[in-house]
Design an enzyme around this catalytic site. Structure first.
Site, PDB file in Angstrom:
ATOM      1  CB  ILE A  47      -0.918   0.037   1.244  1.00  0.00           C
ATOM      2  CG1 ILE A  47      -1.806  -1.207   1.281  1.00  0.00           C
ATOM      3  CG2 ILE A  47      -1.784   1.301   1.250  1.00  0.00           C
ATOM      4  CD1 ILE A  47      -2.583  -1.347   2.578  1.00  0.00           C
ATOM      5  CG  HIS A  49      -0.043   3.519   4.145  1.00  0.00           C
ATOM      6  ND1 HIS A  49      -1.091   2.686   4.471  1.00  0.00           N
ATOM      7  CD2 HIS A  49       1.081   2.771   4.250  1.00  0.00           C
ATOM      8  CE1 HIS A  49      -0.603   1.479   4.778  1.00  0.00           C
ATOM      9  NE2 HIS A  49       0.713   1.507   4.646  1.00  0.00           N
TER      10      HIS A  49
END
Lengths: 480, 421, 117
Positions: A47, A49
């Protein structure tokens, strides 16, 4: 004598290598593994973020916000795959909703773009499989997902293209301070001299520092376990789904991946061994239990794999990106756990420009090439391009990995080239052959034959991963 | 080019179906992804094949060759080393997209498709065995291919998880080729393989079988090679019994933990799936809910004996011919066929009442070992048919013939296994 | 005392018992009786294995003994077979080793050494 030796070729070491390759400096990157991105960068959530978590003002906050934006450049220049998923942080009740307010406040302070609060029902309109018990959602549209292996490949290939030397299977066994720099001993024999050392060794970063000084932090590794769902679940969840963070980190997430798979996890647990992260019944049960709070009817029957990744959590509560106070020219990149992947594009420039201030001593290269050509994914190409490539090389027609539709030509290309791999795992990381439903049950035999043929070696010399991990014990019916 | 039939898969199922259809005068193209015909039979070099179909015992390659010879004599069109990468239907026409080295990407059109793509092996990931992730944990079928066709031994100290036939057969093969086989663990209280294989593959070689045991941890050495496994006893609900753990030092763990029909090729067609078989639902003509799309062999349901694959695929071939000849009172009226509580699954899942035939072959597996079992078929809560089966086991697929005339025109059917009172 | 056998003649795997008077029961066909009689005297097995070839496309070719051989000779037979290398194209059923270990059984090919089709 090298100007810089980078130790470690995960996403962080690779990002630094690429940044240094912009300068007229002699740079070498040493990796103990048989491939880049083989420890922490190997197994994580993938990910990028939004920056809603780290303490405002921390290096984690500053560099992850910058890194998130820089991925757009890396996508263009380095062809790093991005899936612009957005994310939902979810709350189930009043108590959690008030915690959501705290995250909203952190997001505001960290200047996360375009965040907004949605009701549970509004969120379920967008993500119908979200758990019915969810009452409120913080939407974070700037959250993205990438392919961490490709991040490391892209940076390192580009760095090599711009003159950086890369050597794998080089375990640093000692570092000593010498006049004007450092001497690095590798595999208990070869020695390299360098003016500067960049310690991007992840879980080993404090141990490396200990060769020359009392390291400024200790690594207390954590592990995270995951389930991988087959890519045929694509669309079950389009956003990254976060629970509210706890003292155990960001919690168990649901994360769509760039190739259509979905990850469930991680669990989070401190471990003793720096190099071994294993899955456990408890960890896997924990993921099942906690992911169920995020979504209805999770297709657990589509699990094709579970794995455990390692995090180099340190005793310092932020990224530790500093020069050693005792030994000038020795730089630490320590405690780069989450959001390390997010911050990766910013960490290289931060270290090189703001900590080392390379500009003061080295001229930029006039002929720096910022671009790296795209790794071709044949089955995703439009028909006309496929046709053209098939005319050039008929091996684009021979499918080796049926699950992921990977052709023989793509596998041959993954074997060769400056960052080519000769291992089954390396080929899987590059082209995803074996990453599908049958997990290599069908294609591994074909891949091993292609590698043996391309390198003109015996199958007995083929590796799964590191140089000692031979695929076969012996050939039958051969006199020993 | 327009074909009557495209058969996808050139193993036992595909060959039998293609021959059957071609012999009825239809234009067939068979597509095989490997460089040879015969499918998995080529690596099943042990014997025990053909007793049902040929009344003679063959090895896998010999059995395959019986069909390959006929197939080649019939001069049926076929493509080897060719992967089907797309399957679409528009109107009444299927388009099959193929990829290979000699032709690149091609599109073939056909009125009907027979999918006989076999099955794939369940992997460690699907049963989530905890531990490290070393090399040396490998499916039994993969190890079989390495050993029997390439002459490569994946390990010298071997343990086997799962007592399915492939695992048992591989225990003997590895042993004969010089490996040490330390044992076979089976989570069930009974073996999943044929009794004869317990005798001639394990007992003959003093290989212990650990029933009600499973592998609870996988441990790597420093070079990502398997070094140890932990094996524990389980209770009746398959929960690990604490303290029952044994450690085996091995370099290889073979997994023989089941086969799953491989119908991923049908992903984009919207075919109705049966969660029990993990394959598609078919009617008694092996036709899916997509008209003209037929599935047979291990792609439809996992068989224990290749003879049954052959017989089933022949029936599917006959059904395709019947379909092409429009030999059907088309009234679109189907009944559903449901498994009772003692059945793991049943095929076919539907009966097409417009497709009259003398007998309908029903195949199923029991959920548990039952002695003196009777298969009873109910319609509208009335018993319409029963057949004594004596002894049924989950490891053995049963096939019975249901006379078409016993079926009433309306009302779904339920098939149940009961103990004879 | 009853002795129990599982018949391996066919996949059915009948459970056959033999009582003290050597009465055989439980077999569903006569072959089961023969099997048990042999199993009590001198158990034999068909050996199925592979043989090395010089052909790239079939580096190992499957083969079997055309008759059962004594069980205790299985490993010895493997040693003999492992010494053979097929250098000429052969067909299914062709004899690779005649009368292996004087058992009266031949080792025959169960697959043709087919070239790439």
């Amino acid at each position: 004598m090298y100007d810089f030796i980078i130790i470690g070729a995960g996403v962080i070491g690779s990002s630094v290598a690429r940044e240094l390759s912009k300068y007229q400096a002699k740079t070498l990157c040493l990796e103990k593994e048989n491939d880049v991105a083989n420890v922490q960068s190997l197994a994580n959530s993938a990910i990028i973020h939004a920056g809603h978590n780290p303490e405002p003002g921390s290096l984690k906050a500053i560099l992850s916000i910058r890194g998130n934006l820089l991925y757009d450049d890396w996508e263009k220049d380095l062809h790093i795959p991005l899936l612009r998923t957005g994310a939902f942080v979810v709350a189930h009740n009043k108590e959690e909703e008030s915690k959501l307010e705290d995250i909203l406040e952190t997001s505001r302070k960290n200047k996360v773009p375009n965040y907004e609060i949605l009701s549970g029902d509004q969120a379920r309109k967008i993500e119908p499989n979200l758990a019915k018990s969810i009452t409120k959602v913080l939407s974070l549209p700037s959250t993205k997902v990438t392919y961490p292996w490709e991040v490391a490949f892209a940076c390192m290939e580009n760095a090599i293209d711009n003159g950086v030397e890369f050597q794998k299977n080089k375990l640093v066994t000692n570092i000593s301070v010498i006049d004007g720099g450092f001497e690095i001993e590798v595999n208990h024999k070869e020695k390299y001299r360098t003016k500067n050392v960049i310690n991007a060794a992840g879980v080993d970063s404090s141990n490396l520092g200990a060769f020359i000084e009392e390291p400024p932090f200790q690594i207390k590794p954590r592990k995270g376990e995951y389930f991988v769902l087959d890519k045929r679940v694509e669309g079950f969840m389009k956003h990254v789904i976060y629970p509210l963070p706890s003292d155990k980190g960001k919690g168990v997430l649901i994360t769509p991946q760039v190739h259509g798979n979905i990850l469930l996890g991680p669990s989070s647990e401190y471990i003793d061994d720096l190099h071994k992260a294993k899955t456990t019944d408890e960890g896997l049960a924990y993921i099942k239990k906690h992911s169920t709070a995020l979504a209805e009817n999770i297709p657990f029957h589509m699990i094709i794999r579970s794995f455990a990744g390692i995090r180099s959590t340190s005793t310092y509560d932020d990224f530790y990106i500093k020069e050693s106070s005792e030994n000038k020219g020795f730089y630490y990149l320590g405690g780069i756990e989450s959001p390390g992947l997010t911050a990766a594009p910013a960490i290289g420039p931060y270290l090189v420009n703001e900590v080392i201030k390379v500009k003061n001593n080295y001229h930029p290269k006039a002929d720096f090439n910022p671009y790296r050509s795209q790794r071709l994914e044949f089955h995703r190409l439009p028909w006309q391009e496929k046709k053209k490539l098939l005319d050039e090389d008929p091996l684009y027609g021979r499918i080796i990995c049926k699950c992921e539709k990977i052709t023989e030509k793509e596998i041959i290309d993954a074997i060769h080239g400056p960052l080519g791999s000769h291992s089954i795992k390396g080929i899987k990381k590059r082209v995803r052959a074996g990453a599908g439903l049958c997990q290599g049950g069908y294609c591994e035999e074909k891949i091993m034959k292609i590698i043996a043929r391309e390198l003109d070696i015996s199958p007995l010399d083929l590796e799964y991963d590191d140089l000692k991990s031979k695929l076969f014990k012996e050939e039958t019916k051969v006199k020993k | 080019m327009m074909k009557d039939v495209i058969v996808i898969g050139g193993g036992a199922g595909g060959l039998a179906a293609a021959i059957e259809i071609h012999q009825a005068g239809k234009d067939v193209l068979l597509i095989e992804r490997e460089e040879f015909l015969g499918g998995i039979l080529n690596q099943c070099i042990h014997n025990g094949f053909g007793l049902e179909v040929f009344k003679e015992e063959y090895t896998g390659p010999e059995y395959a060759n019986q069909f390959i010879d006929v197939f080649l004599q019939e001069k049926i069109d076929y493509l080897l080393d060719t992967t089907v990468i797309g399957l679409k239907k528009e109107g009444h026409i299927f388009t099959v997209e193929t990829s290979n080295e000699s032709q690149g990407i091609e599109f073939y059109q056909t009125q009907t498709v027979v999918v006989s793509t076999g099955s794939y092996e369940r992997t460690r990931g699907q049963i989530s065995i905890p531990g490290d992730r070393p090399y040396g944990v490998i499916t039994a079928g993969s190890a079989q291919r390495y050993l029997n066709t390439d002459g490569l031994l994946v390990g010298k100290k071997v343990f086997i998880l799962g007592s399915g036939d492939i695992g048992l057969i591989m225990a003997r093969r590895m042993k004969l080729e010089g490996a040490e086989v330390l044992g076979v663990a089976e989570i069930m209280p009974h073996s999943n393989g044929l009794n004869r294989n317990i005798v001639q593959c394990l007992n003959d070689f003093d290989i212990p079988l650990y029933l009600s045991h499973t592998v609870t941890e996988i441990i790597a050495d420093d070079h990502q090679r398997l070094s140890k496994i932990k094996v524990s006893k389980v209770d009746e609900s398959f929960r690990v019994i604490k303290g029952s753990e044994k450690v085996f030092e091995v370099d290889t763990l073979l997994l023989s933990i089941g086969l799953i029909p491989d119908v991923t090729i049908l992903d984009d067609l919207g075919v109705e799936i049966d969660k029990r078989t993990k394959s598609v639902k078919v009617n008694q003509a092996y036709e899916t809910n997509i008209e003209g799309l037929f599935v047979c062999g291990n792609a439809l349901q996992v068989h224990d004996l290749v003879d049954n694959v052959t017989l089933e695929s022949k029936r599917a071939g006959q059904a395709v011919v019947r379909y092409l000849n429009k030999d059907k009172v088309k009234e679109n009226h189907t009944l559903s066929l449901n498994p009772g509580t003692n059945l793991a699954y049943i095929t076919p899942q539907r009966l097409d009442m417009g497709l009259e035939q003398e007998n309908i072959s029903l195949s199923f597996r029991s959920r548990k070992k039952m002695e003196k079992a009777v298969c009873k078929i109910y319609q509208n809560s009335q018993l319409i048919f029963e057949k004594k089966l004596f002894f049924v086991l989950p490891a053995e697929m049963e096939t019975i013939q249901l006379p078409f005339k016993t079926i009433q025109d309306q009302g779904d059917l339920k098939v149940e296994l009961e103990v004879k009172s | 005392m009853k002795k129990e056998f599982i018949c391996i003649v066919c996949p059915r795997g009948c459970r056959i018992s033999v009582d003290d008077d050597l009465n055989i029961s439980g077999n569903q066909c006569p072959r089961g009786k023969t099997y048990v009689e042999n199993e009590m005297k001198s158990p034999t097995r068909i050996l199925t294995t592979t043989v090395k070839t010089i052909f790239e496309y079939t580096p190992r070719l499957s083969c079997k003994t055309d008759k059962p051989i004594p069980k205790e000779l299985l490993f010895k037979a493997m040693e003999v077979i492992n010494d053979v290398v097929i250098e000429e194209e052969i067909n299914i059923g062709d004899i690779i080793i005649m009368n292996i270990l004087d058992t009266g059984a031949n080792v025959i090919a169960t697959k043709p050494s087919r070239k790439k089709e």
